[in-house]
Enzyme design. Structure first.
Site, mmCIF file in Angstrom:
data_model
loop_
_atom_site.group_PDB
_atom_site.id
_atom_site.type_symbol
_atom_site.label_atom_id
_atom_site.label_comp_id
_atom_site.label_asym_id
_atom_site.label_seq_id
_atom_site.Cartn_x
_atom_site.Cartn_y
_atom_site.Cartn_z
ATOM 1 N N GLU B 18 25.284 -42.882 -37.963
ATOM 2 C CA GLU B 18 25.447 -43.598 -36.700
ATOM 3 C C GLU B 18 24.437 -43.146 -35.646
ATOM 4 O OE1 GLU B 18 29.701 -44.055 -35.970
ATOM 5 O OE2 GLU B 18 29.257 -44.160 -33.827
ATOM 6 N N ASP B 119 30.516 -42.709 -38.541
ATOM 7 C CA ASP B 119 31.829 -42.138 -38.231
ATOM 8 C C ASP B 119 32.919 -42.979 -38.871
ATOM 9 O OD1 ASP B 119 30.853 -41.301 -34.824
ATOM 10 O OD2 ASP B 119 30.605 -40.215 -36.720
ATOM 11 N N TYR B 329 35.817 -34.573 -35.129
ATOM 12 C CA TYR B 329 35.610 -35.891 -34.550
ATOM 13 C C TYR B 329 36.581 -36.133 -33.388
ATOM 14 C CZ TYR B 329 34.664 -40.862 -34.362
ATOM 15 O OH TYR B 329 34.304 -42.102 -33.937
#
Lengths: 77, 706
Positions: B18, B119, B329
């Site tokens: 990403e 992600d 995350y």
């Protein structure tokens, strides 16, 4: 037609929705004040107008009511 | 053709990430020697790694594709025909994304295997999918998926060896549906409002609204209305100052609010010159449980409480910490930490840092590590936790603070509850009951590990027994008023959005920022502007469904069902268009009225932003920052000038930005204006020409020149 206090559109009783709510709150809460301090409607409006916790729109309605009451009294005299 | 030194790489695995930071970490983790070769093609970096096979890791820059109307250059509405297009074709300043796509496309040509390593959430899945589908010639069906919650070497290696055999298409469908539904709402409603205002005033200003923005603004407006229309009511509190062993303590009358002055006075009179008797002493021991592991919402809330960081700011810092492999995350709604993350390993690593050493080893010495967990879970990621890695580069002050908060929270959740003791002493003064309360911490428990973010409480009371008599120093009656509801701040607004289940953890902070940018709200203690009210009133009057929480929630529910494979994206889009059609028709019919209302509100809001104070000369008009159309010069003038009643004006510096500072001059108490000039420190200007500070400054300058 414009609200008696501001330039917004009227909803009811010549008030816009904001000032109408403020007016209704004023009328509703007077009973509390009367029981708490035994004051008249005029004295109540004056207290409300000067109280720093009062909402902006409520102050505007209180001022409007006071000024109109004075005008009406002036006309009678 | 891809070169690696003197070799030409004919076949390789292409991994798409990403962001660039993630690409570097993945390449470094996968390379057998940890050495990564950086290559650059047309300004786009990519990384070569070797682990038996050749691996090429190329980053995206977030979303490279977006939803747009099929007819290019169309500014009218309604628009219901859309397609997914590269962002660089429809967004200003996004031309470099075109180069990025070309490079990814070129790299995909000779790849014999493609892996999506974006992600693992809705947005990441859409990013990876759109690139694979459109830039890599429809290779999304055969692509594999890496799934990881941290960017540590161990987890990245593991996720590479345990690849998911395909993309999660249900998650992708839900993500696509969300983007498309949001676009349909946003583009049509925003264009309706913007065009209406533009047609009326002949001036352009972007007025937006949307599926989530509308309801959020609605509950802000409802709160604002309650505050503006608030009527305080009087009440009285009574406290008794009692003396025990020469110390004075305060005991409060049993009723928090006495409603009439007469009653309050009667109580005070009856207590005067009386002694107090202890009627009862009630002691309770309460367990204060450790906090839950952070999900994004609670992290944003805590960062606001402690550091006054807005939710958007906290998310940006957390994202940086994640990309530096310091935390897991952050965009998670989970309050659970499964054992698979390796509590012991993380604590051992944290133990290498001097600051955490003793507490980490204290935890490691325990026979078992069982974290306190909440009810919420997230199928993609656990709660936020520190990886235990040391920062590779110097962290900024805000990054250090947030990281420390996450580490301390992680440690605190493994510790036993704190024990608090509360005491309530009931005192009788001539038949009137008063309460003397206190508390103390008997056992710190987890509080010790979470210090300084939560401190043990201590509010001691004297040791008294039932039947004891004590003397009363004074009885005090205080008149008070009820207070208006408190204003939302960015953190409490976020919590409300979470509670109402509107928006997602990734979008809520951005929506709050958009409301600010559009001038619908202002300040940190959020106030709704006249424009904000007008937008909501217009939407309520002409299309109430659009601002209804129920509609938004139903849509969110349907998107969850798409994710679970129980609903079709096509049907949701079809239903959305059917809802929007009559709404747009109504807005078009009333365009003129709507335009007038919004334009006037916009003008009023922009004027209010420039108000400095009430005019000290005429006392009726407002002093506003203005610009002369004739000379182009900036100054402060009275709004009564337009009525022909007041010509008061004051000069202002012409360079830089000038805004109300929020402070008053120390010498004359006039409101000051803050001036920001590039390259210079901002300063507060008192524009009062009679202010004594000007004399002082003049004298100072004269002295310096002598």
């Amino acid at each position: 037609m414009k609200c008696k206090v501001c330039d917004r559109e009227i909803v009811e009783d010549d008030f816009c929705s904001m000032h109408l709510k403020a007016f209704k709150n004023l009328v509703e809460r007077y009973d509390c004040w009367r029981k708490a301090l035994r004051i008249s409607w005029k004295e109540y409006l004056s207290e409300i107008r000067h109280n720093p916790l009062t909402g902006e729109c409520t102050k505007e309605v209180a001022s409007y009511l006071i000024e109109n009451e004075e005008k009406r009294n002036g006309e009678e005299i | 053709m891809l070169r690696c030194g003197s070799r030409i790489l004919s076949k390789y695995t292409l991994i798409i990430t990403e962001k660039p930071n993630a690409a570097i970490r993945i390449a470094a983790a996968l390379d057998a020697e940890g050495k990564v070769k950086k290559k650059v093609d047309s300004g786009v970096p990519y990384y070569l790694a070797k682990r038996g096979e050749s691996v090429v890791v190329v980053p995206a820059l977030g979303h490279l594709y977006t939803v747009a109307g099929k007819k290019r250059g169309q500014s009218d509405y309604p628009v219901f025909d859309f397609q997914w297009v590269p962002r660089y074709l429809v967004e200003r300043g996004a031309s470099r994304l075109g180069t990025w796509l070309k490079v990814i496309s070129r790299l995909s040509e000779n790849a014999n295997r493609l892996i999506d390593a974006c992600d693992y959430d809705i947005e990441g899945s859409v990013i990876g999918y759109s690139i694979l589908k459109y830039a890599c010639s429809g290779k999304e069906k055969n692509a594999q998926r890496m799934k990881f919650s941290t960017l540590t070497k161990e987890e990245l290696e593991k996720s590479y060896t345990e690849l998911l055999s395909s993309l999660n298409f249900s998650l992708i469908e839900a993500g696509l549906a969300r983007h498309e539904v949001d676009w349909l709402y946003g583009i049509n409603l925003s264009r309706a409002l913007t065009r209406a205002a533009e047609k009326y005033s002949e001036k352009y200003a972007t007025l937006s609204t949307g599926r989530v923005q509308g309801p959020t603004l609605k509950f802000l407006a409802t709160r604002e209305k309650s505050i503006k229309c608030f009527v305080p009511t009087p009440y009285w509190t009574i406290k008794a100052k009692v003396i025990v062993d020469d110390a004075v303590f305060e005991a409060w009358y049993e009723k928090n609010q006495v409603e009439t002055k007469v009653e309050a006075q009667a109580i005070v009179d009856s207590c005067r010159s009386k002694t107090a008797e202890i009627k009862n002493v009630i002691t309770r021991t309460i367990q204060q449980h450790p906090p839950l592991p952070f999900d994004l919402g609670s992290l944003q809330g805590e960062a606001y409480r402690l550091f006054r960081y807005t939710p958007m700011y906290t998310l940006n810092i957390a994202q940086r910490l994640y990309l530096n492999a310091l935390i897991s995350y952050p965009r998670t709604s989970s309050q659970k930490l499964p054992p698979e993350i390796g509590y012991t390993e993380i604590l051992k690593k944290l133990g290498r840092i001097a600051k955490y050493e003793s507490q980490a080893y204290e935890l490691l010495a325990r026979s078992a590590l069982k974290p306190t967990e909440g009810k919420k879970s997230d199928p993609a990621h656990p709660a936020i936790y520190p990886t235990g890695n040391l920062p590779q580069k110097r962290l900024s002050s805000s990054e250090r603070k947030l990281w420390d908060l996450i580490v301390k929270r992680f440690m605190a959740i493994f510790v036993e509850p704190a024990l608090m003791q509360t005491t309530k002493i009931i005192i009788d003064i001539n038949g009137n009951k008063f309460h003397l309360r206190g508390k103390c911490t008997l056992k710190e428990g987890w509080l010790r590990f979470y210090s300084p973010y939560m401190k043990p409480e201590s509010d001691l009371v004297p040791l008294l027994k039932k039947g004891e008599k004590i003397s009363v120093n004074r009885i005090i009656m205080e008149d008070k008023f009820t207070t208006p509801p408190s204003r939302y701040n960015p953190s409490s607004l976020l919590k409300r959005m979470e509670k109402e289940e509107i928006g997602t953890k990734a979008t809520r902070a951005r929506i709050i920022q958009t409301l600010n940018t559009r001038e619908y709200i202002r300040k940190e203690k959020i106030e709704v502007t006249d424009l904000g009210f007008e937008v909501i009133d217009v939407l309520r009057k002409y299309c109430p469904a659009v601002v209804s929480l129920e509609l938004t929630r139903k849509l969110e529910e349907r998107m969850k069902r798409i994710q679970q494979g129980k609903e079709k994206r096509r049907q949701v889009l079809h239903d959305t268009i059917e809802i929007l059609k009559p709404v747009i028709e109504r807005l078009k019919e009333e365009e003129q009225v709507i335009g007038a209302r919004l334009s006037q509100a916009l003008m009023k809001t922009r004027l209010e932003d420039r108000v400095v104070s009430i005019c000290p000369v005429c006392k009726k008009g407002k002093l506003v920052i203005l610009k002369s159309r004739k000379t182009g010069k900036r100054f402060i003038g009275c709004t009564n000038y337009f009525e022909g009643n007041c010509k008061t004006s004051f000069p202002l510096p012409q360079k830089g930005v000038a805004k109300l500072s929020g402070t008053v001059c120390r010498d004359c108490s006039w409101n000051t204006v803050k001036i920001w000039i590039r390259g210079k420190r901002p300063w507060n200007l008192c524009f009062n020409p009679e202010c004594s500070s000007k004399d002082k400054r003049r004298k100072k300058v004269e002295m310096q020149s002598l």
